[in-house]
Design a protein around this motif. Structure first.
Motif, short mmCIF file in Angstrom:
data_model
loop_
_atom_site.label_atom_id
_atom_site.label_comp_id
_atom_site.label_asym_id
_atom_site.label_seq_id
_atom_site.Cartn_x
_atom_site.Cartn_y
_atom_site.Cartn_z
N VAL A 174 0.86 -1.19 0.00
CA VAL A 174 0.00 0.00 0.00
C VAL A 174 0.89 1.24 0.00
CG1 VAL A 174 -1.70 1.27 1.38
CG2 VAL A 174 -1.84 -1.22 1.19
N PRO A 175 0.55 2.23 -0.83
CA PRO A 175 1.37 3.46 -0.89
C PRO A 175 1.47 4.13 0.49
CG PRO A 175 -0.27 3.43 -2.65
CD PRO A 175 -0.56 2.27 -1.75
N PRO A 176 2.60 4.80 0.74
CA PRO A 176 2.82 5.43 2.05
C PRO A 176 1.72 6.40 2.47
CG PRO A 176 4.81 5.51 0.72
CD PRO A 176 3.74 4.96 -0.15
N GLY A 177 1.08 7.06 1.53
CA GLY A 177 0.02 8.02 1.87
C GLY A 177 -1.20 7.36 2.48
N LEU A 178 -1.31 6.06 2.37
CA LEU A 178 -2.47 5.33 2.90
C LEU A 178 -2.10 4.50 4.13
CD1 LEU A 178 -4.04 4.09 -0.45
CD2 LEU A 178 -4.76 6.03 0.94
N ALA B 145 -4.71 3.48 6.61
CA ALA B 145 -5.65 2.44 6.19
C ALA B 145 -4.98 1.06 6.10
CB ALA B 145 -6.25 2.81 4.84
N ARG B 146 -3.68 1.01 6.33
CA ARG B 146 -2.94 -0.24 6.17
C ARG B 146 -3.50 -1.39 7.02
NH1 ARG B 146 3.35 -0.05 5.83
NH2 ARG B 146 2.76 0.53 3.73
N ALA B 147 -3.79 -1.14 8.29
CA ALA B 147 -4.30 -2.20 9.17
C ALA B 147 -5.66 -2.69 8.68
CB ALA B 147 -4.40 -1.70 10.61
#
Length: 88
Positions: A18-22, A25-27
């Motif tokens: 997942v891109p760093p900006g998200l 929302a990763r979890a």
């Protein structure tokens, strides 16, 4: 049953993509990936390794019995004593 450790690892790897900006929302994405993977795998008609090994052993014993019966039949036929079908 499917090894949940492998599903967890795969879900974690997917979430790392997942891109760093998200990152926030990763979890949530990791949980969604995990649930989706489990759901997809549960729909497949899979057997456990243990079930597979048991059936493999049964098949091996059956093959050994069949081979023994084929040898016995060949011996009987070689002696000229073809099995009598009416004896059954």
């Amino acid at each position: 049953m499917i090894d949940l450790k492998n599903i967890d690892d795969l879900a974690r790897k997917l979430s790392n993509l997942v891109p760093p900006g998200l990152k926030d929302a990763r979890a949530d994405l990791e949980q969604n990936f995990k649930a989706t993977l489990q759901s997809g795998l549960n729909r497949l008609d899979l057997v456990t390794r243990e079930e597979f090994d048991v059936q493999r052993a049964v098949l091996l014993r059956t093959r050994e019995k069949l081979d023994a019966l084929e040898r016995k039949l060949a011996e009987l036929e070689a002696r000229g004593g073809a099995p009598d079908a009416s004896a059954h």
